[in-house]
Design a protein around this motif. Structure first.
Motif, PDB file in Angstrom:
ATOM      1  N   ILE A  67       0.807  -1.225   0.000  1.00  0.00           N
ATOM      2  CA  ILE A  67       0.000   0.000   0.000  1.00  0.00           C
ATOM      3  C   ILE A  67       0.838   1.273   0.000  1.00  0.00           C
ATOM      4  CG2 ILE A  67      -1.954  -1.057   1.209  1.00  0.00           C
ATOM      5  CD1 ILE A  67      -0.952   0.568   3.706  1.00  0.00           C
ATOM      6  N   THR A  68       2.153   1.164  -0.007  1.00  0.00           N
ATOM      7  CA  THR A  68       2.996   2.351   0.152  1.00  0.00           C
ATOM      8  C   THR A  68       2.767   3.393  -0.935  1.00  0.00           C
ATOM      9  OG1 THR A  68       4.795   1.220  -0.982  1.00  0.00           O
ATOM     10  CG2 THR A  68       4.846   1.223   1.419  1.00  0.00           C
ATOM     11  N   ARG A  69       2.393   2.996  -2.115  1.00  0.00           N
ATOM     12  CA  ARG A  69       2.226   3.979  -3.191  1.00  0.00           C
ATOM     13  C   ARG A  69       0.982   4.865  -2.997  1.00  0.00           C
ATOM     14  NH1 ARG A  69       1.788  -1.034  -5.279  1.00  0.00           N
ATOM     15  NH2 ARG A  69      -0.270  -1.773  -5.783  1.00  0.00           N
ATOM     16  N   THR A  70       0.111   4.508  -2.063  1.00  0.00           N
ATOM     17  CA  THR A  70      -1.106   5.295  -1.848  1.00  0.00           C
ATOM     18  C   THR A  70      -0.998   6.246  -0.647  1.00  0.00           C
ATOM     19  OG1 THR A  70      -2.095   3.574  -0.476  1.00  0.00           O
ATOM     20  CG2 THR A  70      -2.553   3.476  -2.848  1.00  0.00           C
ATOM     21  N   ILE A  71       0.178   6.349  -0.045  1.00  0.00           N
ATOM     22  CA  ILE A  71       0.356   7.193   1.143  1.00  0.00           C
ATOM     23  C   ILE A  71       1.252   8.378   0.797  1.00  0.00           C
ATOM     24  CG2 ILE A  71       1.190   7.262   3.521  1.00  0.00           C
ATOM     25  CD1 ILE A  71       0.653   4.279   3.710  1.00  0.00           C
ATOM     26  N   SER A  72       0.826   9.585   1.204  1.00  0.00           N
ATOM     27  CA  SER A  72       1.619  10.787   0.915  1.00  0.00           C
ATOM     28  C   SER A  72       2.912  10.792   1.733  1.00  0.00           C
ATOM     29  CB  SER A  72       0.809  12.041   1.224  1.00  0.00           C
ATOM     30  OG  SER A  72       0.715  12.223   2.626  1.00  0.00           O
ATOM     31  N   GLN A  73       3.888  11.570   1.276  1.00  0.00           N
ATOM     32  CA  GLN A  73       5.186  11.662   1.955  1.00  0.00           C
ATOM     33  C   GLN A  73       5.044  12.221   3.368  1.00  0.00           C
ATOM     34  OE1 GLN A  73       8.291  10.516   1.103  1.00  0.00           O
ATOM     35  NE2 GLN A  73       7.132   9.493  -0.494  1.00  0.00           N
ATOM     36  N   ASP A  74       4.138  13.195   3.563  1.00  0.00           N
ATOM     37  CA  ASP A  74       3.918  13.764   4.905  1.00  0.00           C
ATOM     38  C   ASP A  74       3.444  12.695   5.878  1.00  0.00           C
ATOM     39  OD1 ASP A  74       4.612  16.202   3.874  1.00  0.00           O
ATOM     40  OD2 ASP A  74       2.584  17.037   3.886  1.00  0.00           O
ATOM     41  N   VAL A  75       2.478  11.906   5.421  1.00  0.00           N
ATOM     42  CA  VAL A  75       1.938  10.851   6.276  1.00  0.00           C
ATOM     43  C   VAL A  75       2.995   9.783   6.519  1.00  0.00           C
ATOM     44  CG1 VAL A  75       0.174   9.043   6.442  1.00  0.00           C
ATOM     45  CG2 VAL A  75      -0.441  11.299   5.578  1.00  0.00           C
ATOM     46  N   LEU A  76       3.783   9.441   5.492  1.00  0.00           N
ATOM     47  CA  LEU A  76       4.865   8.467   5.676  1.00  0.00           C
ATOM     48  C   LEU A  76       5.853   8.936   6.738  1.00  0.00           C
ATOM     49  CD1 LEU A  76       5.751   7.175   2.083  1.00  0.00           C
ATOM     50  CD2 LEU A  76       4.857   5.843   3.993  1.00  0.00           C
ATOM     51  N   GLY A  77       6.145  10.236   6.745  1.00  0.00           N
ATOM     52  CA  GLY A  77       7.048  10.800   7.753  1.00  0.00           C
ATOM     53  C   GLY A  77       6.493  10.623   9.161  1.00  0.00           C
TER      54      GLY A  77
END
Length: 177
Positions: free
Chosen positions: A132-142
């Motif tokens: 699912i990593t491609r559906t998460i924004s960089q801010d949220v990943l941080g």
């Protein structure tokens, strides 16, 4: 009562045994057949009452329970070991526990047969189904990475757990239909 810093392993074991027995007897006198659903509900009520936050994620290896309760590492250890005893006394397998300063987590297998079926899925196929990593924004990943490090896991661990939880939730809903 002794200062917590001076509690021996034997004393901690005795304490967690008494605490787990007390918790289980509050539910049912003969606690050998208490199921996961009841324990999960009772623990969530206790966490809410005690102002702890909890995340319950259904993963390939079992249900990961992560609790943030904002107290010392030794109390984290006491709480974690008490909960592990609670589940074991009800006949469930508990693995992979991690204790950090204010957070602890562990994995239980409430339905052995269900998880044995999941283990049959080859790793490569499993990883493809749960990406699912491609559906998460960089801010949220941080933010997820920051949270992961606070609970003793890596970003990859948490992302995998999130995707496994989504996949297993879908699997369970299909099973009920």
């Amino acid at each position: 009562m002794k200062e917590l810093s001076k509690i021996s392993n034997e004393e901690m074991d005795t304490m967690t045994d008494k605490m787990s027995n007390y918790f289980l007897r509050m539910i049912k006198k003969d606690f050998s057949d208490i199921n996961f659903g009841i324990l999960e509900k009772r623990l969530k009520t206790k966490y809410m009452h005690d102002d702890h936050s909890v995340m319950v994620l259904d993963g390939r290896n079992g249900v990961r329970i992560i609790v943030d309760h904002g107290i010392t590492e030794q109390w984290s250890e006491i709480n974690c070991k008490t909960e592990i005893k609670i589940f074991k006394k009800c006949g469930m397998k508990v693995t992979d526990y991690t204790i950090a300063k204010q957070v602890y987590s562990y994995v239980i297998q409430p339905e052995e047969e269900f998880y044995k079926e999941l283990e049959k899925i080859p790793d490569r196929e499993w990883l493809n189904m749960t990406n699912i990593t491609r559906t998460i924004s960089q801010d949220v990943l941080g933010q997820i990475e920051k949270t992961a490090s606070n609970i003793g896991l890596t970003l990859e661990d948490v992302l995998q757990l999130m995707s496994e939880n989504a996949y297993i939730t879908e699997l369970r809903s299909k099973k009920k239909s």
